[in-house]
Design a protein around this motif. Sequence first.
Motif, PDB file in Angstrom:
ATOM      1  N   ASP A   2       0.944  -1.121  -0.069  1.00 41.34           N
ATOM      2  CA  ASP A   2       0.143   0.009  -0.127  1.00 41.34           C
ATOM      3  C   ASP A   2       1.045   1.345  -0.052  1.00 41.34           C
ATOM      4  N   CYS A   3       0.238   2.292  -0.192  1.00 42.94           N
ATOM      5  CA  CYS A   3       0.932   3.440  -0.339  1.00 42.94           C
ATOM      6  C   CYS A   3       1.618   4.033   0.965  1.00 42.94           C
ATOM      7  N   THR A   4       1.164   3.816   2.279  1.00 43.68           N
ATOM      8  CA  THR A   4       1.727   4.005   3.584  1.00 43.68           C
ATOM      9  C   THR A   4       3.339   3.177   3.411  1.00 43.68           C
ATOM     10  N   GLU A  28       6.416  -2.156  -8.699  1.00 43.12           N
ATOM     11  CA  GLU A  28       5.201  -2.648  -9.481  1.00 43.12           C
ATOM     12  C   GLU A  28       3.979  -1.681  -8.646  1.00 43.12           C
ATOM     13  N   HIS A  29       4.155  -1.240  -7.452  1.00 39.00           N
ATOM     14  CA  HIS A  29       3.215  -0.295  -6.978  1.00 39.00           C
ATOM     15  C   HIS A  29       3.222   1.175  -7.597  1.00 39.00           C
ATOM     16  N   LEU A  30       4.586   1.483  -7.848  1.00 44.59           N
ATOM     17  CA  LEU A  30       4.855   2.693  -8.494  1.00 44.59           C
ATOM     18  C   LEU A  30       4.392   2.937  -9.821  1.00 44.59           C
ATOM     19  N   GLY A  32       1.675   1.599 -10.888  1.00 41.48           N
ATOM     20  CA  GLY A  32      -0.056   1.683 -10.967  1.00 41.48           C
ATOM     21  C   GLY A  32      -0.579   2.743  -9.932  1.00 41.48           C
ATOM     22  N   CYS A  33       0.556   3.675  -9.119  1.00 37.41           N
ATOM     23  CA  CYS A  33       0.148   4.576  -8.501  1.00 37.41           C
ATOM     24  C   CYS A  33       0.978   5.881  -8.758  1.00 37.41           C
ATOM     25  N   PRO A  34       0.394   6.979  -9.354  1.00 36.52           N
ATOM     26  CA  PRO A  34       0.788   8.116 -10.052  1.00 36.52           C
ATOM     27  C   PRO A  34       1.256   8.943  -8.602  1.00 36.52           C
ATOM     28  N   ASP A  35       0.557   8.949  -7.576  1.00 34.93           N
ATOM     29  CA  ASP A  35       0.950   9.477  -6.343  1.00 34.93           C
ATOM     30  C   ASP A  35       2.280   9.449  -5.800  1.00 34.93           C
ATOM     31  N   CYS A  36       2.500   8.106  -5.582  1.00 32.71           N
ATOM     32  CA  CYS A  36       3.524   7.276  -5.225  1.00 32.71           C
ATOM     33  C   CYS A  36       4.962   7.609  -6.249  1.00 32.71           C
ATOM     34  N   LEU A  37       4.603   7.399  -7.345  1.00 27.79           N
ATOM     35  CA  LEU A  37       5.576   7.542  -8.572  1.00 27.79           C
ATOM     36  C   LEU A  37       5.888   9.111  -8.177  1.00 27.79           C
TER      37      LEU A  37
HETATM   38 ZN   LIG Z   1       0.868   4.472  -3.836  1.00 28.64          ZN
END
Ligand SMILES: [Zn+2]
Length: 253
Positions: A2-4, A28-30, A32-37
């Motif tokens: 998850d993001c956290t 893999e998370h990055l 699919g997740c623009p915020d974390c990227l």
């Molecule tokens: Zn994220």
Amino acid sequence: MDCTTVRAQLDAYEDGELDAAGAKALEEHLIGCPDCLHAEEQLSALRRGVRKYATYYAAPESLRNRVAGLLNAQDKAHSRRAVLLRWWQLGAVLGTTAIASVLCTLLVVTTVADRAADRLVNELVTSHVRSLMQDHLLDVASTDQHTVKPWFAGKLDYSPPVQDLSRAGFPLLGGRLDYVDGRPVAALVYQRRQHRVNVYIWPERGRTESREHAMAVDGYNTVGWTHDGMVFWAISDLNGVELSQLKDLFNQK
Ligand SMILES: [Zn+2]
């Protein structure tokens, strides 16, 4: 992931501190997740900027040495603790073994002493019975302690204390030379009503003799004690209470 978790691990990821599986999951998370990227890109840009534009200061030699010294001291303290711990563990093992072996020794000594005492008491009771049966109770028949005591002189290598206990109700009948525990010993004979009491006396030889004993063997009461370097054993069919009175009278003199 998850993001956290990803945000918490971004620094480690940038520093190359994540393991392969961890890094792969984060990437893999990055994807699919623009915020974390975005956060990752900012961090990455910061790192590049620092490397490119920040002033680089070489640490002075003295600071290097101080840090190295502190690290060394920490290492030594750690290894001292480790050594102490190892000694403590070894000590605990040795201590337990030592206590166990002392207890074993005490047990063996006590058992051996008890067996020796049992053997001695049996021998004394046998001697007492024999003295009454074979009509060999007295070698010197006298109610006078001043007659009985000198009689032993020359027959023994010690001088047994001979007490006049007639006023306490234990008249002296006389004395006899007997053989107990592999040596000649003095036997004093006292009377209490119809009961005969043999009091065997010899010099104290070992610590095992210095314990007080009171036991009944084959219907006879026995009381053993030491006083003034002498071992005493009173044997009789008299009751144990009165036999103990005789002991107290002997010790009072
Ligand atoms: Zn994220």
